[in-house]
Design a protein around this motif. Structure first.
Motif, PDB file in Angstrom:
ATOM      1  N   ASP A 110       0.606  -1.325  -0.093  1.00  0.00           N
ATOM      2  CA  ASP A 110      -0.078  -0.028   0.077  1.00  0.00           C
ATOM      3  C   ASP A 110       0.940   1.170   0.082  1.00  0.00           C
ATOM      4  OD1 ASP A 110       0.797   0.396   2.510  1.00  0.00           O
ATOM      5  OD2 ASP A 110      -1.251   0.237   3.446  1.00  0.00           O
ATOM      6  N   LYS A 111       0.272   2.455  -0.037  1.00  0.00           N
ATOM      7  CA  LYS A 111       0.928   3.546  -0.052  1.00  0.00           C
ATOM      8  C   LYS A 111       1.907   3.780   0.981  1.00  0.00           C
ATOM      9  CE  LYS A 111      -2.437   6.174  -3.061  1.00  0.00           C
ATOM     10  NZ  LYS A 111      -3.284   7.295  -3.220  1.00  0.00           N
ATOM     11  N   GLY A 112       1.693   3.434   1.997  1.00  0.00           N
ATOM     12  CA  GLY A 112       2.300   3.437   3.348  1.00  0.00           C
ATOM     13  C   GLY A 112       3.416   2.412   3.528  1.00  0.00           C
ATOM     14  N   VAL A 170      -5.456 -11.686  -5.960  1.00  0.00           N
ATOM     15  CA  VAL A 170      -5.060 -10.287  -6.151  1.00  0.00           C
ATOM     16  C   VAL A 170      -6.302  -9.076  -5.961  1.00  0.00           C
ATOM     17  CG1 VAL A 170      -4.356  -8.469  -7.833  1.00  0.00           C
ATOM     18  CG2 VAL A 170      -3.161 -10.936  -7.736  1.00  0.00           C
ATOM     19  N   LEU A 171      -7.450  -9.593  -6.692  1.00  0.00           N
ATOM     20  CA  LEU A 171      -8.610  -8.692  -6.713  1.00  0.00           C
ATOM     21  C   LEU A 171      -8.865  -8.674  -5.276  1.00  0.00           C
ATOM     22  CD1 LEU A 171     -10.827 -10.233  -9.661  1.00  0.00           C
ATOM     23  CD2 LEU A 171      -9.613  -8.015  -9.490  1.00  0.00           C
ATOM     24  N   LYS A 172      -8.935  -9.709  -4.248  1.00  0.00           N
ATOM     25  CA  LYS A 172      -9.452  -9.391  -2.840  1.00  0.00           C
ATOM     26  C   LYS A 172      -8.438  -8.677  -2.156  1.00  0.00           C
ATOM     27  CE  LYS A 172     -10.211 -12.625   1.145  1.00  0.00           C
ATOM     28  NZ  LYS A 172     -10.323 -13.880   1.612  1.00  0.00           N
ATOM     29  N   THR A 173      -7.300  -8.930  -2.423  1.00  0.00           N
ATOM     30  CA  THR A 173      -6.339  -7.947  -1.900  1.00  0.00           C
ATOM     31  C   THR A 173      -6.505  -6.361  -1.995  1.00  0.00           C
ATOM     32  OG1 THR A 173      -4.700  -9.795  -1.646  1.00  0.00           O
ATOM     33  CG2 THR A 173      -3.868  -7.497  -1.540  1.00  0.00           C
ATOM     34  N   LEU A 174      -6.831  -6.202  -3.349  1.00  0.00           N
ATOM     35  CA  LEU A 174      -7.035  -4.914  -3.633  1.00  0.00           C
ATOM     36  C   LEU A 174      -8.362  -4.498  -3.552  1.00  0.00           C
ATOM     37  CD1 LEU A 174      -5.129  -4.986  -7.152  1.00  0.00           C
ATOM     38  CD2 LEU A 174      -4.502  -3.803  -5.064  1.00  0.00           C
ATOM     39  N   LYS A 175      -9.201  -5.286  -2.641  1.00  0.00           N
ATOM     40  CA  LYS A 175     -10.708  -5.021  -2.461  1.00  0.00           C
ATOM     41  C   LYS A 175     -11.724  -4.683  -3.718  1.00  0.00           C
ATOM     42  CE  LYS A 175      -9.395  -3.731   2.106  1.00  0.00           C
ATOM     43  NZ  LYS A 175      -8.984  -2.885   3.119  1.00  0.00           N
TER      44      LYS A 175
END
Length: 138
Positions: free
Chosen positions: A85-87, A108-113
């Motif tokens: 993530d950005k942080g 991947v989709l689940k991780t990226l919500k």
């Protein structure tokens, strides 16, 4: 999104095929692969990996789908998928252990919500078809 490859060979075809829409970088020294502990084969350990059932199954599927192979490039380097993530927090870390390994697209989709299910068959771009969680040329 950022993608990191290990050589320039095939990049033009990859870009033209619209396989990835983020920024692409090439790490010719393979330093990020080393830093991430991505497995690298050598002449002694590549043969058992290639002849594993999962590798044979993938090769049979590629042949059935009329996918060629030119054995060009560095086939000894395994890769993976890393979503941060950005942080800087790691959300998904997948290391390819065998040549046939890949992270399921649904993970991947689940991780990226991202809501939704990966369809059994869908067109990604002209000349590409996805089934289950693997995309290939048609």
């Amino acid at each position: 999104m950022v993608g990191v490859g290990l050589e320039e060979l095939g990049v033009e075809e990859f870009v033209k095929g619209n396989f990835f829409s983020g920024e692409l970088y090439i790490d010719t020294k393979k330093q990020c692969y080393k830093d991430l502990s991505f497995k690298r084969y050598n002449v002694l350990n590549v043969f058992p990996a290639v002849f594993k059932k999962s590798s044979r199954d993938s090769a049979a599927k590629a042949k059935a789908d009329n996918l060629g192979g030119d054995f060009k490039g560095d086939g000894m380097q395994n890769g993976g998928t890393l979503i941060v993530d950005k942080g800087g927090k790691t959300l998904l870390s997948f290391r390819q252990e065998d040549p046939a390994d890949h992270v399921p697209l649904s993970d991947v989709l689940k991780t990226l919500k991202i809501e939704g299910k990966v369809p059994d068959q869908r067109a990604v771009s002209e000349g590409v078809r996805c089934e289950d969680d693997v995309c290939h040329k048609t």
